[in-house]
Enzyme design. Structure first.
Site, PDB file in Angstrom:
ATOM      1  CE  LYS A  11     -17.387 -13.914  30.340  1.00  0.00           C
ATOM      2  NZ  LYS A  11     -16.373 -14.521  29.452  1.00  0.00           N
ATOM      3  CE1 TYR A  51     -19.548 -18.345  27.151  1.00  0.00           C
ATOM      4  CE2 TYR A  51     -19.745 -19.009  29.443  1.00  0.00           C
ATOM      5  CZ  TYR A  51     -19.539 -18.024  28.488  1.00  0.00           C
ATOM      6  OH  TYR A  51     -19.326 -16.714  28.871  1.00  0.00           O
ATOM      7  CG  ASN A 114     -13.489 -12.286  28.793  1.00  0.00           C
ATOM      8  OD1 ASN A 114     -14.283 -12.781  29.574  1.00  0.00           O
ATOM      9  ND2 ASN A 114     -13.589 -12.436  27.477  1.00  0.00           N
ATOM     10  CG  HIS A 117     -21.247 -13.608  27.335  1.00  0.00           C
ATOM     11  ND1 HIS A 117     -20.640 -14.277  26.306  1.00  0.00           N
ATOM     12  CD2 HIS A 117     -22.577 -13.565  27.045  1.00  0.00           C
ATOM     13  CE1 HIS A 117     -21.572 -14.645  25.427  1.00  0.00           C
ATOM     14  NE2 HIS A 117     -22.748 -14.228  25.866  1.00  0.00           N
ATOM     15  CD  GLU A 128     -25.768 -15.491  24.408  1.00  0.00           C
ATOM     16  OE1 GLU A 128     -24.870 -16.170  23.878  1.00  0.00           O
ATOM     17  OE2 GLU A 128     -25.622 -14.285  24.689  1.00  0.00           O
TER      18      GLU A 128
HETATM   19  P1  CMP Z   1     -17.250 -14.904  26.061  1.00  0.00           P
HETATM   20  O1  CMP Z   1     -17.625 -13.684  25.309  1.00  0.00           O
HETATM   21  O2  CMP Z   1     -17.963 -15.164  27.333  1.00  0.00           O
HETATM   22  O3  CMP Z   1     -17.440 -16.175  25.102  1.00  0.00           O
HETATM   23  C1  CMP Z   1     -16.667 -17.348  25.221  1.00  0.00           C
HETATM   24  C2  CMP Z   1     -15.577 -17.198  26.209  1.00  0.00           C
HETATM   25  O4  CMP Z   1     -14.547 -18.141  26.116  1.00  0.00           O
HETATM   26  C3  CMP Z   1     -14.870 -15.874  26.000  1.00  0.00           C
HETATM   27  O5  CMP Z   1     -15.703 -14.823  26.378  1.00  0.00           O
HETATM   28  C4  CMP Z   1     -13.613 -16.062  26.820  1.00  0.00           C
HETATM   29  O6  CMP Z   1     -13.794 -15.682  28.168  1.00  0.00           O
HETATM   30  C5  CMP Z   1     -13.419 -17.564  26.747  1.00  0.00           C
HETATM   31  N1  CMP Z   1     -12.208 -17.862  25.970  1.00  0.00           N
HETATM   32  C6  CMP Z   1     -12.008 -17.597  24.683  1.00  0.00           C
HETATM   33  N2  CMP Z   1     -10.774 -17.997  24.329  1.00  0.00           N
HETATM   34  C7  CMP Z   1     -10.200 -18.531  25.431  1.00  0.00           C
HETATM   35  C8  CMP Z   1      -8.951 -19.100  25.703  1.00  0.00           C
HETATM   36  N3  CMP Z   1      -8.023 -19.209  24.770  1.00  0.00           N
HETATM   37  N4  CMP Z   1      -8.718 -19.534  26.962  1.00  0.00           N
HETATM   38  C9  CMP Z   1      -9.678 -19.419  27.921  1.00  0.00           C
HETATM   39  N5  CMP Z   1     -10.885 -18.886  27.705  1.00  0.00           N
HETATM   40  C10 CMP Z   1     -11.142 -18.433  26.481  1.00  0.00           C
END
Ligand code: CMP
Length: 140
Positions: A11, A51, A114, A117, A128
């Site tokens: 990311k 998403y 984070n 993904h 995906e």
């Molecule tokens: P990902 O695995 O990419 O799938 C969905 C994403 O939403 C997740 O990782 C996080 O990066 C994001 N996400 C989930 N919860 C929150 C939150 N409370 N605030 C912001 N982003 C979130």
């Protein structure tokens, strides 16, 4: 366990901090092979579609904005039980809950930023992968 393929994204928070190689090393050390990889600038349309399952969540807009804020690296990872293995290597979504040695524990900044993904199931992995790659781009 069967050989599987899973989809991965490095990311914007990670590409921005030049962490692509360190994150790829984590995948390879865990026995996952990077069988396709490209660095792209995701569009808002792609982020929104990718998403879409989170459309009703309060963080959806913020998530899409983040995913287009810098380039990302989209990947296909292959290996025995690759879907689960990748989720173990990534660690919990929220880095505060992630186990030691995982990518998110070492590199993630927050639940939103984070670093990676990964697909959560065989059906989503197939969808995906097909969203970003043609069959010809995947070389196992
Ligand atoms: P990902 O695995 O990419 O799938 C969905 C994403 O939403 C997740 O990782 C996080 O990066 C994001 N996400 C989930 N919860 C929150 C939150 N409370 N605030 C912001 N982003 C979130």
């Amino acid at each position: 366990m069967a050989i599987e393929r899973t989809f991965s994204i490095i990311k914007p928070d990670a590409t921005k901090r030049n962490l692509t190689g360190k994150i790829n090393a984590k995948f390879e050390e865990a026995g996952l092979r990077i069988v396709a990889q490209k660095r792209i600038q995701m569009t808002m349309e792609q982020a929104g579609q990718f998403y879409a399952v989170h459309k009703e969540r309060p963080f959806y807009g913020e998530l899409c904005e983040f995913m287009v804020s810098e380039p990302v690296v989209v990947q296909v990872l292959e290996g025995e039980g690759a879907i689960l293995k990748n989720r173990e290597v990534m660690g919990a979504t929220n880095p505060a809950d992630a186990a030691d040695g995982t990518i998110r524990k070492e590199f993630a900044l927050s639940v939103g930023e984070n670093s990676v993904h990964g697909s959560d199931a065989p059906e989503t992995a197939a969808e995906e992968i097909a969203f970003f790659f043609s069959g010809l781009e995947i070389v196992g």
